[in-house]
Enzyme design. Structure first.
Site, PDB file in Angstrom:
ATOM      1  N   HIS A  76      -4.820-145.702  69.827  1.00  0.00           N
ATOM      2  CA  HIS A  76      -6.196-145.609  69.327  1.00  0.00           C
ATOM      3  C   HIS A  76      -6.300-145.290  67.845  1.00  0.00           C
ATOM      4  O   HIS A  76      -7.403-145.250  67.306  1.00  0.00           O
ATOM      5  CB  HIS A  76      -6.980-144.550  70.100  1.00  0.00           C
ATOM      6  CG  HIS A  76      -7.358-144.980  71.477  1.00  0.00           C
ATOM      7  ND1 HIS A  76      -8.486-145.732  71.739  1.00  0.00           N
ATOM      8  CD2 HIS A  76      -6.745-144.793  72.663  1.00  0.00           C
ATOM      9  CE1 HIS A  76      -8.559-145.974  73.044  1.00  0.00           C
ATOM     10  NE2 HIS A  76      -7.507-145.414  73.626  1.00  0.00           N
ATOM     11  N   LYS A 267     -21.002-140.364  62.577  1.00  0.00           N
ATOM     12  CA  LYS A 267     -19.657-140.468  63.150  1.00  0.00           C
ATOM     13  C   LYS A 267     -18.938-139.158  62.860  1.00  0.00           C
ATOM     14  O   LYS A 267     -19.435-138.341  62.081  1.00  0.00           O
ATOM     15  CB  LYS A 267     -18.887-141.646  62.534  1.00  0.00           C
ATOM     16  CG  LYS A 267     -18.944-141.649  60.982  1.00  0.00           C
ATOM     17  CD  LYS A 267     -18.243-142.838  60.364  1.00  0.00           C
ATOM     18  CE  LYS A 267     -18.992-144.151  60.459  1.00  0.00           C
ATOM     19  NZ  LYS A 267     -18.542-145.052  61.519  1.00  0.00           N
ATOM     20  N   ARG A 268     -17.786-138.903  63.523  1.00  0.00           N
ATOM     21  CA  ARG A 268     -17.007-137.722  63.200  1.00  0.00           C
ATOM     22  C   ARG A 268     -16.776-137.641  61.684  1.00  0.00           C
ATOM     23  O   ARG A 268     -16.594-138.676  61.034  1.00  0.00           O
ATOM     24  CB  ARG A 268     -15.654-137.751  63.932  1.00  0.00           C
ATOM     25  CG  ARG A 268     -15.742-137.634  65.451  1.00  0.00           C
ATOM     26  CD  ARG A 268     -16.346-136.313  65.861  1.00  0.00           C
ATOM     27  NE  ARG A 268     -15.494-135.225  65.451  1.00  0.00           N
ATOM     28  CZ  ARG A 268     -14.906-134.349  66.248  1.00  0.00           C
ATOM     29  NH1 ARG A 268     -15.113-134.437  67.564  1.00  0.00           N
ATOM     30  NH2 ARG A 268     -14.142-133.389  65.794  1.00  0.00           N
ATOM     31  N   LYS A 273     -13.066-141.809  56.870  1.00  0.00           N
ATOM     32  CA  LYS A 273     -14.339-142.481  57.134  1.00  0.00           C
ATOM     33  C   LYS A 273     -15.246-142.476  55.901  1.00  0.00           C
ATOM     34  O   LYS A 273     -16.254-143.162  55.843  1.00  0.00           O
ATOM     35  CB  LYS A 273     -15.044-141.826  58.317  1.00  0.00           C
ATOM     36  CG  LYS A 273     -14.338-142.067  59.670  1.00  0.00           C
ATOM     37  CD  LYS A 273     -15.016-141.295  60.782  1.00  0.00           C
ATOM     38  CE  LYS A 273     -14.347-141.458  62.149  1.00  0.00           C
ATOM     39  NZ  LYS A 273     -14.669-142.748  62.803  1.00  0.00           N
ATOM     40  N   THR A 375     -16.736-148.028  67.131  1.00  0.00           N
ATOM     41  CA  THR A 375     -17.636-148.575  68.147  1.00  0.00           C
ATOM     42  C   THR A 375     -19.087-148.383  67.740  1.00  0.00           C
ATOM     43  O   THR A 375     -19.955-149.135  68.194  1.00  0.00           O
ATOM     44  CB  THR A 375     -17.416-147.926  69.531  1.00  0.00           C
ATOM     45  OG1 THR A 375     -17.495-146.499  69.400  1.00  0.00           O
ATOM     46  CG2 THR A 375     -16.076-148.335  70.115  1.00  0.00           C
ATOM     47  N   LYS A 379     -22.655-150.630  68.204  1.00  0.00           N
ATOM     48  CA  LYS A 379     -23.933-150.110  68.708  1.00  0.00           C
ATOM     49  C   LYS A 379     -25.065-150.441  67.727  1.00  0.00           C
ATOM     50  O   LYS A 379     -26.160-150.866  68.129  1.00  0.00           O
ATOM     51  CB  LYS A 379     -23.865-148.591  68.898  1.00  0.00           C
ATOM     52  CG  LYS A 379     -22.809-148.107  69.877  1.00  0.00           C
ATOM     53  CD  LYS A 379     -22.648-146.569  69.770  1.00  0.00           C
ATOM     54  CE  LYS A 379     -21.384-146.088  70.451  1.00  0.00           C
ATOM     55  NZ  LYS A 379     -21.081-144.654  70.149  1.00  0.00           N
TER      56      LYS A 379
HETATM   57  C1  PLP Z   1     -20.138-144.197  69.338  1.00  0.00           C
HETATM   58  C2  PLP Z   1     -19.983-142.767  69.001  1.00  0.00           C
HETATM   59  C3  PLP Z   1     -18.920-142.353  68.189  1.00  0.00           C
HETATM   60  C4  PLP Z   1     -17.941-143.310  67.556  1.00  0.00           C
HETATM   61  O1  PLP Z   1     -18.453-143.622  66.271  1.00  0.00           O
HETATM   62  P1  PLP Z   1     -17.589-144.390  65.170  1.00  0.00           P
HETATM   63  O2  PLP Z   1     -18.550-144.607  64.051  1.00  0.00           O
HETATM   64  O3  PLP Z   1     -17.149-145.686  65.794  1.00  0.00           O
HETATM   65  O4  PLP Z   1     -16.465-143.502  64.809  1.00  0.00           O
HETATM   66  C5  PLP Z   1     -18.798-141.000  67.888  1.00  0.00           C
HETATM   67  N1  PLP Z   1     -19.680-140.092  68.381  1.00  0.00           N
HETATM   68  C6  PLP Z   1     -20.730-140.456  69.150  1.00  0.00           C
HETATM   69  C7  PLP Z   1     -21.673-139.412  69.638  1.00  0.00           C
HETATM   70  C8  PLP Z   1     -20.921-141.803  69.494  1.00  0.00           C
HETATM   71  O5  PLP Z   1     -21.961-142.161  70.262  1.00  0.00           O
END
Ligand code: PLP
Length: 538
Positions: A76, A267-268, A273, A375, A379
């Site tokens: 991952h 995101k985290r 990032k 991901t 979305k």
């Molecule tokens: C989808 C999602 C992530 C993943 O986000 P990335 O931008 O792809 O790192 C992290 N936290 C939450 C709450 C999410 O819904």
């Protein structure tokens, strides 16, 4: 102990269930596949061998063959700090028998390596499950790969990097074990549940088949040119933005203009990032407005959210910088509401379900080669946000799917980042001296204007940016990011053209359904077919 606890419970459950039904444990892989979701459960390889050999008295060879046919491993991330390595003495103090078994597995494996590459001691050192450091370390990713018949990455670019940069020796030895399974998201949560109005609009035009077969959403494409559909689509985006504005007001007391461009990075928090790059852009836009009197082309809301682990100091400091910038911008009367900056605390899935349907622009700006897939990029696109992003992770495939004219791509490519790293030629000071904009933003970060009560607190951020060792090349991508943002702002001024491209994003991201992803795992790794596809089942 925690990792072993989960692994031991899961295997006890799986093996017990199998035995009650069928009996002969050497046939376990005929009925059971175990997908190692990252390195965290890699101990399962040793635990299954312990059950087979010690508890069942199975011969080693048969036990190993069944183990390998049962396990598959998904990688991952390429970030070295996330690839688990445990000190051998620590593992031996908790699981002495497992360490013996891992060493026996490793001996057999290294014999195979020697047979194939006699005398290649360096290769053995690189591939060994046991790293010969002091103390010795157990490489859990190596254990997972050696114990599995399948190894996959989670986006095409990521899989290529796994094969050719992360573990090239393993790919050379077992090319047939490697494959790609691009991640996906569930359309039930991320469209039907999170954006019920858009879901209903889509269903009213193309039917509800998309809910369980997301490729069908492509039938929406012609509606991008239908003024009536566009108007309904825009009204829904508007109402989602109003709903988010209410949430932001409840949580922070801040008012947002629903007509503004909602520019979102959630995101985290991690340096790769590059929330810091987005913060630099916000600072740039703020200074352009108040120091040069240049207003943005459109009112702009910058929304950030995300958690950092408690011991990741730089990530915590970046959160603090964003909050400092937010305070300066939001309380400056000269800004006159043209810019708003929000950091929402306690980011989580339920909050993501509120935020994502309200976004106009999706920030996916990791340093190329660092984000395995992402991901949230999927979305956002499914909810009609345009992406501004680098050619990293699944962004590459999203561009292929939606068309280059419907996404904002900027910055260095993986090969350019690799080249820059290899040559050692990255010099942040060259960008600093060359660009007035870079200079002004970097100076502002270190000037204490975003931390008036705590002078000097952002100095570590400044150091990280201006060191040759900025692993994430913030300054190298800054100007390209600015130019691309400027294009996006200008495009947003034409709401009809923007909506047209947003609708094309929705219509063209059907391949990023988790149903497609799971179907690929089922067919290609687990070798199972859906119950409903079997003759006699309706
Ligand atoms: C989808 C999602 C992530 C993943 O986000 P990335 O931008 O792809 O790192 C992290 N936290 C939450 C709450 C999410 O819904």
């Amino acid at each position: 102990m925690q990792e072993y606890f989960f692994v031991a419970c899961a295997l006890r459950d799986i093996v017990g269930r199998f035995r009650r039904r069928s009996g002969y444990l050497a046939d376990l892989s005929e009925a059971v596949s175990i997908q190692l979701n990252d390195t965290h459960p890699a101990l399962a390889v040793a635990e299954l061998m312990r059950i087979f050999v010690d508890e069942e008295g199975m011969p080693w060879k048969a036990a190993w063959s069944t183990t390998q046919r049962t396990f598959a491993y998904t990688n991952h991330t390429l970030m070295p700090e996330a690839l688990e390595k445990w000190p051998r003495p620590l593992v031996a103090s908790v699981l002495p028998r497992h360490v013996e078994l891992i060493e026996q597995i490793n001996d057999q494996f290294l014999k195979e390596v020697t047979r194939r590459w006699p005398g290649d001691v360096d290769r053995m050192r690189r591939m060994s499950i046991v790293e010969e450091s002091w103390p010795q370390q157990l490489r859990m990713a190596h254990l997972a790969m050696v114990g599995s018949h399948s190894i996959n990455g989670v986006a095409q670019l990521h899989t290529d990097l796994v094969k050719h940069q992360l573990v090239p020796d393993f790919h050379e030895m077992w090319p047939e074990r490697f494959s790609n399974k691009t991640n996906g998201i569930t359309p039930r949560r991320w469209l039907l549940l999170a954006n019920p109005d858009l879901a209903a609009l889509i269903t009213s035009r193309i039917g509800s088949g998309w809910i369980t077969d997301l490729e069908q959403i492509r039938a929406l494409e012609p509606f991008a040119d239908d003024p009536e559909f566009r108007s309904a689509f825009r009204a829904i985006k508007r109402s989602n933005k109003e709903r988010l504005a209410r949430l932001v007001h409840d949580l922070t007391g801040l008012g947002l203009d629903p007509l503004a461009l909602f520019d979102v990075q959630v995101k985290r928090i991690h340096e790769y990032k590059r929330q810091l790059l987005a913060a630099m852009h916000v600072i740039h836009e703020y200074l352009e407005l108040i120091e040069e009197g240049k207003p943005p082309d459109t009112p702009h809301v910058y929304l950030f959210a995300g958690k950092a682990p408690p011991d990741y100091l730089m990530a915590k400091l970046i959160i603090k910088l964003i909050n400092g910038v937010a305070h300066a911008v939001n309380s400056d009367p000269a800004v006159n509401g043209l810019l708003r900056v929000v950091f929402l605390p306690d980011y989580r899935v339920s909050q993501a379900e509120r935020i994502i349907p309200a976004a106009d622009l999706s920030e996916q700006i990791s340093t190329a080669g660092k984000e395995a897939s992402g991901t949230s990029n999927m979305k956002f696109a499914l909810n009609g946000a345009l992406t501004i992003g680098t050619l990293d992770g699944a962004n590459v495939e999203i561009r292929e799917a939606v068309g280059a004219e419907n996404i904002y791509i900027f910055g260095l490519r993986v090969e350019e980042v690799t080249q820059l790293r290899k040559s050692g030629a990255y010099d942040p000071w060259a960008y600093y001296h060359r660009s007035e904009n870079v200079r002004r933003v970097v100076d502002a970060i270190v000037s204490d204007r975003f931390c008036p009560g705590e002078p000097g607190i952002f100095r570590p951020i400044w150091q990280r940016l201006m060191e040759h060792g900025d692993e994430y090349f913030h300054l190298a991508d800054f100007e390209s990011y600015e130019a691309t943002h400027a294009r996006a702002s200008l495009d947003f001024v034409d709401p009809e053209a923007w909506a047209r491209r947003a609708i094309l994003n929705v219509a063209r991201v059907g391949r990023f359904s988790s149903d497609r992803a799971i179907r690929e795992y089922a067919r290609e790794i687990w070798k199972i077919s859906p119950v409903l596809d079997r003759p006699g089942n309706l």
